[in-house]
Design a protein around this motif. Structure first.
Motif, PDB file in Angstrom:
ATOM      1  N   SER A 279      88.797 115.507  40.468  1.00 25.68           N
ATOM      2  CA  SER A 279      88.601 116.789  39.803  1.00 25.68           C
ATOM      3  C   SER A 279      89.733 117.726  40.198  1.00 25.68           C
ATOM      4  CB  SER A 279      87.246 117.405  40.178  1.00 25.68           C
ATOM      5  OG  SER A 279      87.172 117.605  41.582  1.00 25.68           O
ATOM      6  N   TYR A 280      89.828 118.858  39.493  1.00 24.83           N
ATOM      7  CA  TYR A 280      90.888 119.831  39.740  1.00 24.83           C
ATOM      8  C   TYR A 280      90.329 121.241  39.784  1.00 24.83           C
ATOM      9  CZ  TYR A 280      93.862 115.963  38.183  1.00 24.83           C
ATOM     10  OH  TYR A 280      94.464 114.745  38.046  1.00 24.83           O
ATOM     11  N   VAL A 281      90.966 122.064  40.614  1.00 25.91           N
ATOM     12  CA  VAL A 281      90.773 123.508  40.564  1.00 25.91           C
ATOM     13  C   VAL A 281      92.145 124.106  40.315  1.00 25.91           C
ATOM     14  CG1 VAL A 281      90.275 125.580  41.913  1.00 25.91           C
ATOM     15  CG2 VAL A 281      88.723 123.635  42.013  1.00 25.91           C
ATOM     16  N   VAL A 282      92.269 124.854  39.227  1.00 24.23           N
ATOM     17  CA  VAL A 282      93.542 125.499  38.883  1.00 24.23           C
ATOM     18  C   VAL A 282      93.498 126.941  39.358  1.00 24.23           C
ATOM     19  CG1 VAL A 282      95.145 126.111  37.042  1.00 24.23           C
ATOM     20  CG2 VAL A 282      93.766 124.034  36.854  1.00 24.23           C
ATOM     21  N   ILE A 283      94.491 127.324  40.172  1.00 26.11           N
ATOM     22  CA  ILE A 283      94.591 128.671  40.722  1.00 26.11           C
ATOM     23  C   ILE A 283      95.785 129.380  40.106  1.00 26.11           C
ATOM     24  CG2 ILE A 283      94.898 130.048  42.839  1.00 26.11           C
ATOM     25  CD1 ILE A 283      92.280 128.591  42.835  1.00 26.11           C
ATOM     26  N   ASN A 284      95.580 130.618  39.672  1.00 27.18           N
ATOM     27  CA  ASN A 284      96.677 131.438  39.173  1.00 27.18           C
ATOM     28  C   ASN A 284      96.382 132.892  39.522  1.00 27.18           C
ATOM     29  OD1 ASN A 284      99.165 131.774  37.866  1.00 27.18           O
ATOM     30  ND2 ASN A 284      98.191 132.253  35.899  1.00 27.18           N
ATOM     31  N   HIS A 285      97.371 133.567  40.094  1.00 25.49           N
ATOM     32  CA  HIS A 285      97.199 134.967  40.516  1.00 25.49           C
ATOM     33  C   HIS A 285      95.969 135.141  41.423  1.00 25.49           C
ATOM     34  CE1 HIS A 285     100.304 135.967  37.642  1.00 25.49           C
ATOM     35  NE2 HIS A 285      99.586 135.491  36.648  1.00 25.49           N
TER      36      HIS A 285
ATOM     37  N   ILE B 129      95.677 122.977  42.239  1.00 25.88           N
ATOM     38  CA  ILE B 129      96.972 123.079  41.577  1.00 25.88           C
ATOM     39  C   ILE B 129      97.196 124.477  41.003  1.00 25.88           C
ATOM     40  CG2 ILE B 129      97.200 120.636  41.033  1.00 25.88           C
ATOM     41  CD1 ILE B 129      96.100 121.138  38.281  1.00 25.88           C
ATOM     42  N   GLY B 130      98.460 124.801  40.842  1.00 24.23           N
ATOM     43  CA  GLY B 130      98.862 126.108  40.335  1.00 24.23           C
ATOM     44  C   GLY B 130     100.294 126.383  40.720  1.00 24.23           C
ATOM     45  N   PRO B 131     100.896 127.445  40.188  1.00 23.89           N
ATOM     46  CA  PRO B 131     102.296 127.759  40.481  1.00 23.89           C
ATOM     47  C   PRO B 131     102.488 128.252  41.909  1.00 23.89           C
ATOM     48  CG  PRO B 131     101.313 129.502  39.165  1.00 23.89           C
ATOM     49  CD  PRO B 131     100.292 128.407  39.240  1.00 23.89           C
ATOM     50  N   ASN B 132     103.737 128.321  42.362  1.00 22.02           N
ATOM     51  CA  ASN B 132     104.039 128.894  43.671  1.00 22.02           C
ATOM     52  C   ASN B 132     103.516 130.326  43.741  1.00 22.02           C
ATOM     53  OD1 ASN B 132     105.380 126.620  44.613  1.00 22.02           O
ATOM     54  ND2 ASN B 132     107.377 127.305  43.892  1.00 22.02           N
ATOM     55  N   GLY B 133     102.926 130.662  44.885  1.00 25.48           N
ATOM     56  CA  GLY B 133     102.414 132.011  45.069  1.00 25.48           C
ATOM     57  C   GLY B 133     101.064 132.262  44.429  1.00 25.48           C
ATOM     58  N   ALA B 134     100.433 131.213  43.907  1.00 24.37           N
ATOM     59  CA  ALA B 134      99.139 131.390  43.227  1.00 24.37           C
ATOM     60  C   ALA B 134      98.001 131.639  44.204  1.00 24.37           C
ATOM     61  CB  ALA B 134      98.828 130.169  42.368  1.00 24.37           C
ATOM     62  N   GLY B 135      98.168 131.197  45.469  1.00 23.85           N
ATOM     63  CA  GLY B 135      97.114 131.379  46.466  1.00 23.85           C
ATOM     64  C   GLY B 135      96.571 130.093  47.043  1.00 23.85           C
TER      65      GLY B 135
ATOM     66  N   LYS C  93      95.602 142.351  47.067  1.00 25.97           N
ATOM     67  CA  LYS C  93      94.545 141.350  47.015  1.00 25.97           C
ATOM     68  C   LYS C  93      95.137 140.039  46.529  1.00 25.97           C
ATOM     69  CE  LYS C  93      89.698 140.890  45.734  1.00 25.97           C
ATOM     70  NZ  LYS C  93      88.538 141.524  45.036  1.00 25.97           N
ATOM     71  N   VAL C  94      94.985 138.984  47.325  1.00 24.40           N
ATOM     72  CA  VAL C  94      95.617 137.703  46.989  1.00 24.40           C
ATOM     73  C   VAL C  94      94.617 136.645  46.549  1.00 24.40           C
ATOM     74  CG1 VAL C  94      97.657 138.081  48.424  1.00 24.40           C
ATOM     75  CG2 VAL C  94      95.619 137.028  49.432  1.00 24.40           C
ATOM     76  N   LEU C  95      93.349 136.812  46.887  1.00 20.10           N
ATOM     77  CA  LEU C  95      92.300 135.918  46.407  1.00 20.10           C
ATOM     78  C   LEU C  95      91.195 136.745  45.775  1.00 20.10           C
ATOM     79  CD1 LEU C  95      91.912 133.321  49.334  1.00 20.10           C
ATOM     80  CD2 LEU C  95      93.334 133.131  47.282  1.00 20.10           C
ATOM     81  N   HIS C  96      90.735 136.291  44.597  1.00 18.75           N
ATOM     82  CA  HIS C  96      89.737 137.042  43.849  1.00 18.75           C
ATOM     83  C   HIS C  96      88.531 136.143  43.555  1.00 18.75           C
ATOM     84  CE1 HIS C  96      92.826 140.155  42.719  1.00 18.75           C
ATOM     85  NE2 HIS C  96      93.615 139.111  42.887  1.00 18.75           N
ATOM     86  N   ASN C  97      87.470 136.281  44.326  1.00 20.73           N
ATOM     87  CA  ASN C  97      86.209 135.573  44.059  1.00 20.73           C
ATOM     88  C   ASN C  97      86.411 134.076  43.796  1.00 20.73           C
ATOM     89  OD1 ASN C  97      84.492 137.893  44.228  1.00 20.73           O
ATOM     90  ND2 ASN C  97      85.239 138.524  42.217  1.00 20.73           N
ATOM     91  N   VAL C  98      87.150 133.427  44.684  1.00 22.59           N
ATOM     92  CA  VAL C  98      87.431 131.990  44.539  1.00 22.59           C
ATOM     93  C   VAL C  98      86.201 131.181  44.932  1.00 22.59           C
ATOM     94  CG1 VAL C  98      88.804 130.068  45.427  1.00 22.59           C
ATOM     95  CG2 VAL C  98      89.903 132.259  44.897  1.00 22.59           C
ATOM     96  N   SER C  99      85.780 130.302  44.037  1.00 18.58           N
ATOM     97  CA  SER C  99      84.613 129.448  44.292  1.00 18.58           C
ATOM     98  C   SER C  99      84.885 128.033  43.787  1.00 18.58           C
ATOM     99  CB  SER C  99      83.365 129.994  43.585  1.00 18.58           C
ATOM    100  OG  SER C  99      83.022 131.278  44.034  1.00 18.58           O
TER     101      SER C  99
END
Length: 302
Positions: free
Chosen positions: A198-204, A35-41, A17-23
């Protein structure tokens, strides 16, 4: 008015699972930094929004229209540039614009797009002679052909020289002022901080935080930053005075708690260290992001 609304997006590749309930959502004329690290999605989110891959569950709404696997009409109002634009080396810039124009844009409008994106000076040259900056600008020009209400740009500043980065930044701000919403990912956080609302931070694959730019940056510690003639010596003096000081980019920094500023200045003056500049500010985008990611990674490990 909300131009893009992503709700509870989930995505799997096989059993992973690579995305978890992204909103998240983007209002009209707003720039949202993803924004987020490499491989964050981040790229997976963008590819899912534009239909290059399908979500396992969740919903995407663009300009009030629901995007589904069998109904892609909502994408008519989206301009997309994911990764480096794929260009035909033997075609000129203007030939690319006419090739990708689907009859929605007049010759006069194409001329206007060329002026806006600053490609007019090289538009008659073949793409094989273009620098990366030229290719990126032509890619942006192509995204504007369908009069988009939403632009999705994945790392558009990668590899650009300072002038090209400056020009692209100005262009994106002008497009937002015209009412175009922009979703942009970039590792160049200093540049992103100059334009994002604005920002959305993605991790894992999860949203760690969604917040307006001023609120996001306020999560960082407020710092005192002092320029002196001897930063290393200044840091020693400040630490001896009980301040948690360190040198960063030739400035000495320490947390701006309580009476720290006055304590620090008095200590430096008494040590006969010349002070050339003093500023007090919130942590920058990079510091705020690292703080969030560190906290989130610690939660993942527990």
């Amino acid at each position: 008015m909300t131009v893009l609304k992503v709700a509870n997006l989930n995505k799997k590749y096989g059993s992973k699972k690579v995305l978890h309930n992204v909103s998240f959502a983007i209002p009209k004329g707003s720039i949202l930094g993803l924004i987020g690290p490499n491989g964050a999605g981040k790229s997976t989110i963008m590819k899912t929004i534009v239909g290059l891959t399908s979500a396992n569950s969740g919903s995407i709404e663009i300009d009030g229209k629901q995007l589904t696997k069998h109904n892609r009409k909502a994408l008519a109002s989206v301009g997309t540039m994911i990764e480096t634009p794929a260009l035909y080396d033997n075609l000129s810039g203007i030939e690319h614009l006419h090739l990708y124009n689907e009859g929605q844009t007049t010759n006069a409008e194409i001329e206007q797009i060329m002026q806006e994106t600053q490609i007019a000076s090289f538009a008659k040259r073949k793409a094989k002679k273009y620098s990366l900056g030229m290719r990126q600008r032509l890619g942006i020009a192509i995204t504007l052909l369908n009069h988009p209400k939403l632009l999705i740009l994945d790392e558009p500043m990668n590899g650009l020289d300072p002038q090209s980065t400056h020009d692209l930044r100005d262009l994106l701000l002008k497009l937002a002022q015209r009412g175009i919403s922009i979703l942009i990912s970039s590792h160049l956080l200093d540049e992103l901080a100059r334009i994002a609302d604005s920002y959305v931070v993605i991790n894992h694959g999860r949203v760690v935080q969604e917040a307006p730019a001023d609120e996001f940056l306020s999560t960082g510690n407020q710092l005192v930053k002092i320029e002196t003639t001897d930063a290393a010596k200044a840091a020693e003096v400040l630490n001896a005075a009980g301040l948690d000081a360190h040198v960063n980019d030739r400035k000495v920094e320490f947390p701006a708690a309580d009476d720290a500023l006055n304590t620090g200045l008095v200590a430096l003056v008494n040590a006969h260290i010349k002070i050339t500049n003093v500023e007090q500010s919130n942590a920058d985008l990079e510091e705020s992001l690292l703080k969030l990611l560190t906290s989130d990674n610690q939660k993942e490990e527990q």
